[in-house]
Design an enzyme around this catalytic site. Structure first.
Site, PDB file in Angstrom:
ATOM      1  N   ASP A  18     -26.268 -34.800   6.608  1.00 28.09           N
ATOM      2  CA  ASP A  18     -26.675 -34.533   7.596  1.00 28.09           C
ATOM      3  C   ASP A  18     -28.610 -35.002   6.476  1.00 28.09           C
ATOM      4  O   ASP A  18     -28.060 -33.919   6.041  1.00 28.09           O
ATOM      5  CB  ASP A  18     -26.495 -33.259   7.918  1.00 28.09           C
ATOM      6  CG  ASP A  18     -27.924 -32.831   9.158  1.00 28.09           C
ATOM      7  OD1 ASP A  18     -29.081 -32.923   9.003  1.00 28.09           O
ATOM      8  OD2 ASP A  18     -27.911 -31.613   9.029  1.00 28.09           O
ATOM      9  N   LYS A  44     -38.636 -37.776   5.433  1.00 27.42           N
ATOM     10  CA  LYS A  44     -38.028 -38.711   6.343  1.00 27.42           C
ATOM     11  C   LYS A  44     -39.533 -38.549   7.383  1.00 27.42           C
ATOM     12  O   LYS A  44     -39.362 -39.310   8.203  1.00 27.42           O
ATOM     13  CB  LYS A  44     -36.480 -37.208   6.394  1.00 27.42           C
ATOM     14  CG  LYS A  44     -36.008 -37.109   7.951  1.00 27.42           C
ATOM     15  CD  LYS A  44     -35.267 -36.493   8.239  1.00 27.42           C
ATOM     16  CE  LYS A  44     -34.540 -36.954   9.894  1.00 27.42           C
ATOM     17  NZ  LYS A  44     -32.951 -35.962  10.031  1.00 27.42           N
ATOM     18  N   GLU A  57     -27.327 -37.592  14.645  1.00 28.65           N
ATOM     19  CA  GLU A  57     -27.298 -36.073  14.829  1.00 28.65           C
ATOM     20  C   GLU A  57     -26.527 -35.413  15.497  1.00 28.65           C
ATOM     21  O   GLU A  57     -25.837 -35.042  15.779  1.00 28.65           O
ATOM     22  CB  GLU A  57     -28.668 -35.649  14.338  1.00 28.65           C
ATOM     23  CG  GLU A  57     -28.466 -36.139  13.493  1.00 28.65           C
ATOM     24  CD  GLU A  57     -30.244 -35.242  12.503  1.00 28.65           C
ATOM     25  OE1 GLU A  57     -30.914 -34.900  13.379  1.00 28.65           O
ATOM     26  OE2 GLU A  57     -30.911 -36.045  11.683  1.00 28.65           O
ATOM     27  N   ASP A  74     -31.371 -29.687  19.603  1.00 22.17           N
ATOM     28  CA  ASP A  74     -31.287 -29.595  18.484  1.00 22.17           C
ATOM     29  C   ASP A  74     -32.748 -29.588  17.797  1.00 22.17           C
ATOM     30  O   ASP A  74     -33.830 -30.185  17.898  1.00 22.17           O
ATOM     31  CB  ASP A  74     -30.804 -31.534  17.492  1.00 22.17           C
ATOM     32  CG  ASP A  74     -31.157 -31.745  15.484  1.00 22.17           C
ATOM     33  OD1 ASP A  74     -31.385 -30.370  15.302  1.00 22.17           O
ATOM     34  OD2 ASP A  74     -30.552 -32.381  16.134  1.00 22.17           O
TER      35      ASP A  74
END
Ligand code: AMP
Length: 522
Positions: free
Chosen positions: A16, A78, A155, A186
Site C-alpha cells: 500500500d 504521491k 486501494e 477511504d
C-alpha cells in the site's frame, strides 16, 4: 480468519504505497496476510525522502528532518504523480515524482528482503480515482525500484478483498455466502476515494467509484496550522508559515493534536518561531467546525458514487473504513447518520489495503502456475477516456468520449479516423481523460502518432484506432488500416512520462538492478 494456503514457491509482497505512510504485507505459510515491519521495526513507513549529500534516506528519519531541513525532504511525492517534476529541487536536482516513489519502494523492498529473502514480485495499490497517467507512473516507480510489478490494483478493491478474505468469501465454501453491497470510504493522508462494490462468492465487482486526489488528512492538518498561525500572527505580527522549518514543526504538532482529538475532547498545540512562542488550546468541537466543509465534500462524493451505482444508502450492507483519517469521530458519525448503520470496524484501516494486495499476489502466483483463478476482480474506469476531436459544424476542438466513466473493465473500443489530405503519411491522435466537453480542461494521457501510413491513400481514408483498457486501468492502443492486413507501427507518447532509457538508468541508480532481459510491456 481463513486460510487460502498459497503454497507459493516465491515470496512476493503487497504494498500500500500511501500518500503519508506505506505498508508492506506478505502471506505467511498458512496463506494469511501479515504486515512486515521495516528495518526500524515499524509497520507504517512514512512516505518521505531525505536527500543528504550522497545519501537518500526514506522513512521516519526523513520525516524528522522536516523540522530542521525541510528543503531537502520530499514528503508526500504521491500527491504530485502525473506532473513532470516534484515542485521543489532536491539537492540541486529536479526529480520526477515517480522517481521519489521509487526510492520509497526500494526501501520497502530492501527491508522486506531482510525477512523474506530475495524476491522481486509485487502488487502495488493505487487510489481508484487515479487516472491512467498516475497508474503508469506508479508502475514505473515499481520498475525503477527493482520490482517485477505483477499488478496494480485499486486501494478500495484491496480493502474489500481483505474484508472478503476475513469473512470467508475466499475459502472453499465462500461461493455459498450471501452477496453483499459495500461502500469503501477511504480517507488517507492526501487522497479521498469512495467506491461502491458488490462481493458475490469470490467475485469483487466495482459498481462505481469517485473521489478527490487532493483531499486528505493533510487538509485537516492545514486548517489547524492556519488556526494556530493566525493566533501567532495576531500576537506577534509575524507569519510563521513563511519559514519552512517553523511551518513544518507546527504542522507536526498539529498532526499530533488532531490524533489526540480523535480520542479526547481537547488538545494543545505549542508553536515557536524566531524565539517567540504560543500555546493554543483546541477543542474537538472547534476542530470539527473548522473542517466541516471538508467533511461535506466527502459526503457529496459518496452520494455521487451511490447514484452512479444506481443505489441508495439503504441498499448498502456495510460501510468499510480505510485510511488513517477515518479514525476521526466526525467521519464515523457522518457515515452512521447517512447509512443508518455503524461503519465496519472489523478490518484495520491502516493495514487492510496492503493485506488485500498480498492476497492478490497469492492468487496471481497460483494462476501463473496454471491453477484456476480463485478470485475475480472487476473494476471500472474512474475517468472517461476520449480523444481530442473537432466539431464538424463549428470546427472547434471538443472531447470525444470513447469509454465513459464507470465502464466495467476490461473493455475495448474502436474508432475510425479519416485522413484529411491525399497521400497523407501520418496521423496524430491525442488521448485525454476527463468529463469536460472542452479538451483543454481534461488531463492529457498521451499522443498516439502513426508515422508511416501506406503511400497513395485517398483523402478521407479510414484508419482504425483501437483502445484496450485493461483490468488494472492501463491503456494499450492499436492502429490498423481497415480492409488491409496492415497493423501500423505507432507510439503512445505520454505526457510527463519517463522514457525507457531514463527508467533503466534510474533503475540502476536506485535499485542497483540492470533492466530485465525481457522488456516489460508498458
Ligand atoms: P494513510 O494515508 O491511510 O496512512 O492515512 C494517514 C492519515 O491519517 C494522516 O493524515 C494521519 O494524520 C491520519 N491519522 C492517523 N491516525 C489518526 C487519528 N487517530 N486521528 C485522525 N487522523 C489520523
Amino acid at each position: 480468519m481463513n486460510s487460502m494456503n498459497s503454497n507459493s514457491p516465491m515470496p512476493a509482497v503487497g504494498i500500500d504505497l500511501g500518500t503519508t505512510y506505506s505498508v508492506v504485507s506478505a502471506l505467511d505459510e498458512q496463506g494469511i496476510p501479515r504486515s512486515l515491519p521495516n528495518a526500524e521495526g515499524e509497520l507504517l513507513t512514512p512516505s518521505a525522502v531525505l536527500f543528504e549529500g550522497e545519501q537518500v534516506i526514506v522513512g521516519r528519519e526523513a520525516l524528522k528532518a522536516m523540522g530542521g531541513d525541510a528543503i531537502h525532504v520530499a514528503d508526500c511525492p504521491k500527491r504530485y504523480l502525473g506532473r513532470r517534476v516534484y515542485p521543489r529541487a532536491l539537492a540541486g536536482m529536479e526529480y520526477p515524482p515517480e522517481v521519489l516513489q521509487a526510492w520509497i519502494l526500494n526501501k520497502l523492498r530492501l527491508d522486506s528482503a531482510q525477512r523474506l529473502g530475495k524476491f522481486r514480485q509485487v502488487v502495488i495499490t493505487v487510489p481508484a480515482y487515479f487516472d491512467e497517467v498516475r497508474r503508469k507512473a506508479t508502475q514505473d516507480a515499481g520498475y525503477m525500484a527493482g520490482f517485477d510489478v505483477l499488478d496494480i490494483i485499486n486501494e478500495p478493491t484491496a480493502a474489500a478483498v481483505a474484508f472478503g478474505f476475513q469473512q470467508g468469501y475466499l475459502s472453499e465454501s465462500g461461493e455459498a455466502r450471501k452477496a453483499q453491497n459495500l461502500m469503501v470510504y477511504d480517507l488517507g493522508g492526501g487522497t479521498f476515494d469512495v467506491t461502491v462494490m458488490r462481493i458475490e462468492g469470490s467475485e469483487f465487482k466495482t459498481l462505481a467509484t469517485d473521489g478527490d486526489v487532493h483531499l486528505g488528512g493533510r487538509d485537516w492538518d492545514q486548517r489547524m496550522v492556519d488556526f494556530v498561525a493566525e493566533e501567532f500572527l495576531r500576537r506577534y505580527t509575524k507569519d510563521l508559515r513563511d519559514d519552512p522549518n517553523s511551518a513544518a514543526r507546527v504542522w507536526r504538532e498539529c498532526e499530533e493534536a488532531k490524533r489526540t482529538l480523535s480520542t479526547r475532547g481537547k488538545a494543545t498545540v505549542a508553536c515557536d518561531h524566531e524565539g517567540d512562542w504560543v500555546r493554543t488550546e483546541i477543542t474537538r468541537e472547534q476542530f470539527e467546525s473548522m473542517t466541516q466543509d471538508l467533511l461535506d465534500r466527502t459526503s457529496l462524493t459518496c452520494q455521487e458514487a451511490l447514484r452512479a451505482a444506481g443505489m441508495d444508502w439503504g441498499d448498502l450492507d456495510r460501510v468499510l473504513l480505510v485510511g488513517g483519517s477515518t479514525r476521526m469521530p466526525q467521519v464515523r458519525k457522518m457515515l452512521a447518520d447517512l447509512s443508518g448503520r455503524e461503519p465496519d470496524h472489523g478490518i484495520s484501516p491502516d493495514e487492510a489495503v496492503a493485506h488485500g494486495a498480498a492476497i492478490r499476489t497469492g492468487v496471481l502466483q497460483s494462476q501463473f502456475e496454471g491453477r484456476p483463478p480463485k478470485m475475480k476482480i472487476q473494476s471500472v474506469n474512474s475517468h472517461s477516456l476520449g480523444v481530442v476531436g473537432r466539431d464538424r459544424r463549428t470546427d472547434r476542438r471538443r472531447t470525444a468520449v470513447l469509454i465513459p466513466r464507470n465502464t466495467p473493465l476490461p473493455t475495448s473500443t474502436k474508432r475510425l479516423f479519416r485522413t484529411h489530405t491525399e497521400n497523407q503519411r501520418s496521423i496524430l491522435v491525442q488521448i485525454i481523460e476527463g468529463e469536460n466537453p472542452n479538451p483543454d480542461y481534461c488531463s492529457p494521457v498521451g499522443k498516439c502518432s502513426v508515422p508511416a501510413l501506406p503511400k497513395g491513400l485517398k483523402a478521407g481514408s479510414p484508419i482504425q484506432v483501437e483502445f484496450d483498457y485493461a483490468e488494472n486501468g492501463r491503456l494499450k492502443v492499436q492502429v490498423t488500416v481497415p480492409g488491409t492486413e496492415i497493423r501500423l507501427a505507432h507510439e503512445l507518447r505520454r505526457e510527463n512520462s519517463l522514457g525507457q532509457e531514463q527508467l533503466d538508468q534510474f533503475r540502476r541508480e536506485i535499485s542497483g538492478f540492470p533492466p530485465p532481459v525481457i522488456p516489460l510491456s508498458s
